[in-house]
Write a protein that holds these residues in place. Structure first.
Motif, PDB file in Angstrom:
ATOM      1  N   ILE A 120      -8.283  -8.765   4.800  1.00 14.03           N
ATOM      2  CA  ILE A 120      -8.033  -9.130   3.572  1.00 14.03           C
ATOM      3  C   ILE A 120      -9.133 -10.307   3.192  1.00 14.03           C
ATOM      4  N   ASN A 121      -9.589 -10.929   4.435  1.00 13.44           N
ATOM      5  CA  ASN A 121     -10.824 -11.899   4.130  1.00 13.44           C
ATOM      6  C   ASN A 121     -12.154 -11.198   3.614  1.00 13.44           C
ATOM      7  N   THR A 156      -4.745 -14.193   0.160  1.00 11.24           N
ATOM      8  CA  THR A 156      -5.618 -13.371  -0.618  1.00 11.24           C
ATOM      9  C   THR A 156      -5.941 -14.285  -1.924  1.00 11.24           C
ATOM     10  N   THR A 195      -9.537 -15.361  -1.744  1.00 12.72           N
ATOM     11  CA  THR A 195     -10.457 -14.548  -1.220  1.00 12.72           C
ATOM     12  C   THR A 195     -11.240 -14.018  -2.720  1.00 12.72           C
ATOM     13  N   PRO A 204      -9.054 -10.244  -4.146  1.00 14.45           N
ATOM     14  CA  PRO A 204      -7.910 -10.199  -3.519  1.00 14.45           C
ATOM     15  C   PRO A 204      -7.195  -8.924  -3.168  1.00 14.45           C
ATOM     16  N   THR A 205      -6.735  -8.633  -2.008  1.00 17.55           N
ATOM     17  CA  THR A 205      -6.276  -7.467  -1.460  1.00 17.55           C
ATOM     18  C   THR A 205      -4.561  -7.388  -1.913  1.00 17.55           C
TER      19      THR A 205
END
Ligand SMILES: NC(=O)C1=CN([C@@H]2O[C@H](COP(=O)(O)OP(=O)(O)OC[C@H]3O[C@@H](n4cnc5c(N)ncnc54)[C@H](O)[C@@H]3O)[C@@H](O)[C@H]2O)C=CC1
Ligand SMILES: CC(=O)C(=O)O
Length: 315
Positions: A24-25, A53, A56, A59-60
């Motif tokens: 996710i990062n 997320t 980030t 975002p996932t």
């Protein structure tokens, strides 16, 4: 296939959750579906990752998954396996891990998935072969993390010993990810300059000693905290990126040998071009006679041990 990059992760323990966090990062995946038999852990990690997320850049969408999620997945990643707590020899986990493959892979295939399956599950070389057998997929679609972590450990060792930056070290480990791995000293180099120019004590005893140190590193980490997980998470991430972005990167994958390095009919760690089709081509680097003998013995051990997996597959 999804419209973005959908990853299905099966197995959410130390390794799976560390990989999920790295993924996710990285912003590589648009969607991440997590499947584990521990439903409480699965849901807790999904919620924790969703919080992560928010900060980030891309975002996932993270969610709990089912095997149906594999239908439009772009990559399926296996990170289940036996707990590392009592690990002394990865080959001891063959039956437990093979059973996990038998329990899950038919459901992945029934969902309609026919893409690449990436795995870290130990013993990764034997389990890659089990996944190939149970899925019936073309051999190149099964990609094990192989000796990528051993290679990282070898490079770290050489960087410390030579007092150079690890990014400039090019040294590889081939064969089993495990007790018969082979550190390839004969072509280890620093940006093209032989490693002997930087470390002068390299004789056979020293090679054996360092080989042992690299192999022992996992056990030392496990003694300290019960598992190794950050190193393998980043290895999995490198493979994920190479596959999703079709990077054609050369990574030390568990790939299916068809005569390369004088062996055939098994998966083991060798330099491999990784792209959207999985293990696209094995590269044969020069190795010396001593390394070839060690590699042959490693392949023999893996072949012997595969018989234990067959007992589970044919049950
Ligand atoms: N290839 C490599 O370089 C490395 C491989 N590993 C391997 O990764 C594997 C996982 O290690 P850890 O995360 O530390 O173990 P863990 O015990 O923390 O996690 C394993 C997870 O798999 C889940 N699981 C078990 N059966 C399942 C099934 N049928 N379907 C879905 N989930 C299932 C468990 O509930 C658990 O959450 C082990 O085989 C370990 O040896 C670990 C480090 C490096
Ligand atoms: C556990 C394991 O396979 C490793 O860290 O090398």
């Amino acid at each position: 296939m999804s419209n973005g990059n959908k990853v299905v992760l099966i197995g959410d323990g130390f390794v799976g959750s560390s990989y999920a966090f790295a993924l996710i990062n990285s912003g590589l995946a648009t969607e991440l579906a997590i499947i584990d038999i521990r439903k409480d852990k699965e849901l807790a990690d999904v919620n924790d990752l969703l919080d992560a997320t928010v900060l980030t850049s891309s975002p996932t969408i993270v969610k709990t998954g089912t095997f149906e999620d594999c239908k439009d997945a772009d990559l399926v990643v296996l990170a289940y396996g036996n707990s590392q707590k009592n690990l002394v020899n990865r080959l001891n986990d063959i039956k437990i891990a093979s059973q996990m493959v038998v329990d899950t892979i038919p459901q992945v295939v029934e969902a309609g998935y026919d893409g690449v399956i990436l795995l870290a599950t130990n013993p990764v070389d034997v389990i890659a072969r089990v996944v190939a057998e149970v899925s019936g997929f073309p051999k190149e679609k099964i990609v094990g993390t192989g000796t990528s972590l051993d290679t990282a450990r070898f490079n770290q060792y050489l960087a410390l010993e030579s007092k150079l930056n690890v990014s400039d070290i090019n040294a590889y480990v081939i064969g089993e990810h495990g007790n018969s791995s082979v550190a390839v000293w004969s072509n280890a180099n620093v940006n093209g300059i032989n490693i002997r120019e930087f470390i002068d004590k390299i004789d056979d005893d020293y090679k054996d000693e360092v080989g042992e140190l690299i192999r022992d590193k996992a056990f030392k980490i496990i003694k300290g905290k019960g598992a190794t997980h950050f190193g393998i998470a980043n290895c999995l991430l490198a493979f994920t990126k190479a596959i999703l972005l079709d990077e054609k990167r050369v990574l030390m994958a568990s790939s299916y040998l068809n005569g390369e390095y004088k062996n055939k009919g098994l998966y083991t760690g060798v330099p491999t071009i990784i792209g959207k089709n999985g293990a696209e081509k094995i590269l044969e680097m020069p190795i010396d006679d001593r390394e070839q003998k060690m590699f042959d013995k490693s392949c023999k051990d893996l072949n012997e041990n595969y018989k234990l997996a067959l007992e589970v597959i044919n049950k």
